[in-house]
Design a protein around this motif. Sequence first.
Motif, PDB file in Angstrom:
ATOM      1  N   PRO A   1       2.245 -12.899  -5.032  1.00 40.21           N
ATOM      2  CA  PRO A   1       1.180 -11.944  -4.728  1.00 40.21           C
ATOM      3  C   PRO A   1       1.563 -10.523  -5.134  1.00 40.21           C
ATOM      4  CG  PRO A   1       2.393 -12.446  -2.737  1.00 40.21           C
ATOM      5  CD  PRO A   1       2.959 -13.330  -3.830  1.00 40.21           C
ATOM      6  N   LEU A   2       0.564  -9.745  -5.508  1.00 39.47           N
ATOM      7  CA  LEU A   2       0.810  -8.333  -5.818  1.00 39.47           C
ATOM      8  C   LEU A   2       1.208  -7.585  -4.558  1.00 39.47           C
ATOM      9  CD1 LEU A   2       0.872  -5.837  -7.593  1.00 39.47           C
ATOM     10  CD2 LEU A   2      -1.611  -5.686  -7.373  1.00 39.47           C
ATOM     11  N   PHE A   3       0.461  -7.791  -3.490  1.00 40.25           N
ATOM     12  CA  PHE A   3       0.738  -7.088  -2.239  1.00 40.25           C
ATOM     13  C   PHE A   3       1.413  -8.050  -1.272  1.00 40.25           C
ATOM     14  CE2 PHE A   3      -2.863  -4.872  -4.165  1.00 40.25           C
ATOM     15  CZ  PHE A   3      -2.296  -3.611  -4.295  1.00 40.25           C
ATOM     16  N   LYS A   4       2.496  -7.590  -0.669  1.00 42.39           N
ATOM     17  CA  LYS A   4       3.307  -8.429   0.201  1.00 42.39           C
ATOM     18  C   LYS A   4       2.720  -8.480   1.608  1.00 42.39           C
ATOM     19  CE  LYS A   4       6.043  -8.843  -3.252  1.00 42.39           C
ATOM     20  NZ  LYS A   4       5.647  -9.843  -4.199  1.00 42.39           N
TER      21      LYS A   4
ATOM     22  N   ALA B   1      14.166   4.263  -4.729  1.00 37.71           N
ATOM     23  CA  ALA B   1      13.022   5.063  -4.256  1.00 37.71           C
ATOM     24  C   ALA B   1      13.338   6.554  -4.363  1.00 37.71           C
ATOM     25  CB  ALA B   1      12.642   4.680  -2.833  1.00 37.71           C
ATOM     26  N   ALA B   2      14.541   6.948  -3.982  1.00 40.86           N
ATOM     27  CA  ALA B   2      14.935   8.358  -4.080  1.00 40.86           C
ATOM     28  C   ALA B   2      14.985   8.799  -5.539  1.00 40.86           C
ATOM     29  CB  ALA B   2      16.296   8.570  -3.410  1.00 40.86           C
TER      30      ALA B   2
ATOM     31  N   THR C   1       8.521  -1.844  -2.545  1.00 42.77           N
ATOM     32  CA  THR C   1       9.493  -0.829  -2.104  1.00 42.77           C
ATOM     33  C   THR C   1       8.908   0.568  -2.246  1.00 42.77           C
ATOM     34  OG1 THR C   1      11.372  -2.217  -2.707  1.00 42.77           O
ATOM     35  CG2 THR C   1      11.779   0.164  -2.577  1.00 42.77           C
ATOM     36  N   LEU C   2       8.288   0.837  -3.384  1.00 44.84           N
ATOM     37  CA  LEU C   2       7.728   2.171  -3.617  1.00 44.84           C
ATOM     38  C   LEU C   2       6.543   2.451  -2.700  1.00 44.84           C
ATOM     39  CD1 LEU C   2       8.098   2.266  -7.490  1.00 44.84           C
ATOM     40  CD2 LEU C   2       9.603   3.286  -5.768  1.00 44.84           C
ATOM     41  N   MET C   3       5.759   1.422  -2.374  1.00 44.33           N
ATOM     42  CA  MET C   3       4.656   1.586  -1.422  1.00 44.33           C
ATOM     43  C   MET C   3       5.189   1.998  -0.051  1.00 44.33           C
ATOM     44  SD  MET C   3       2.020  -1.565  -2.145  1.00 44.33           S
ATOM     45  CE  MET C   3       1.090  -1.235  -0.659  1.00 44.33           C
ATOM     46  N   THR C   4       6.268   1.375   0.372  1.00 41.81           N
ATOM     47  CA  THR C   4       6.874   1.683   1.668  1.00 41.81           C
ATOM     48  C   THR C   4       7.246   3.165   1.757  1.00 41.81           C
ATOM     49  OG1 THR C   4       7.714  -0.554   1.862  1.00 41.81           O
ATOM     50  CG2 THR C   4       8.799   1.099   3.202  1.00 41.81           C
TER      51      THR C   4
ATOM     52  N   ALA D   1       0.401  -2.757   4.912  1.00 42.77           N
ATOM     53  CA  ALA D   1      -0.954  -2.245   5.069  1.00 42.77           C
ATOM     54  C   ALA D   1      -1.045  -0.874   4.413  1.00 42.77           C
ATOM     55  CB  ALA D   1      -1.308  -2.143   6.548  1.00 42.77           C
ATOM     56  N   LYS D   2      -2.130  -0.647   3.713  1.00 43.19           N
ATOM     57  CA  LYS D   2      -2.335   0.639   3.029  1.00 43.19           C
ATOM     58  C   LYS D   2      -3.834   0.817   2.867  1.00 43.19           C
ATOM     59  CE  LYS D   2       0.501   2.761   1.053  1.00 43.19           C
ATOM     60  NZ  LYS D   2       1.272   3.913   1.527  1.00 43.19           N
ATOM     61  N   LYS D   3      -4.348   1.952   3.318  1.00 42.19           N
ATOM     62  CA  LYS D   3      -5.767   2.255   3.130  1.00 42.19           C
ATOM     63  C   LYS D   3      -5.913   2.992   1.807  1.00 42.19           C
ATOM     64  CE  LYS D   3      -9.788   4.206   5.357  1.00 42.19           C
ATOM     65  NZ  LYS D   3     -10.321   4.925   6.520  1.00 42.19           N
TER      66      LYS D   3
END
Length: 183
Positions: free
Chosen positions: A150-153, A101-102, A126-129, A157-159
Amino acid sequence: MARLVMWNMMTLDGMVAGASGDISWHEDVWGPELERFSEAQLQEAGGLLFGRVTYDLMAGYWPTQQGVIAEFMNAIPKYVASRKLSDLAWSNAHLLGQQPAAEVDRLKKATAKQLFLFGSADFAATLMTHDLIDEYRIAINPRVLGGGAPLFKPGQAKKLRLIDSRALSSGVVIVRFVPAREG
């Protein structure tokens, strides 16, 4: 500074792969329209990001292919997140280190053109987090698998805010979302 665009095809029930990683259902909708879309978006790319599983699939396919997309895929810089791989044979491929991520954040700051994350649902999580994905481009395939990857784990949650949608004659709907600004 580059933006990071996640590009995925998923089924209507949210799967990026079926049982045992099967993605043969991509062939149901692949055709000239989706190929033109793919070629156009590649012109925006300055680098590609992959998790190990997607890297293995891509590296096993593109080096033996020909055509505009194959030439692009083989030449562009590729960055791979993996705890298992120590050597990458595909041309212009680089391993991300122990802090992927860094390193992606650093790449975004150092790259002028957009970075694209292809497939790689686990790496995307990981990148979403870390709030590193700037745009979610998803081709929704009119297929229900009833299970798979699944694409989303669960628990993430993400708006998001819709910025574009387009239906193709194959039945695929391409949607584009950006993170919604809170407040």
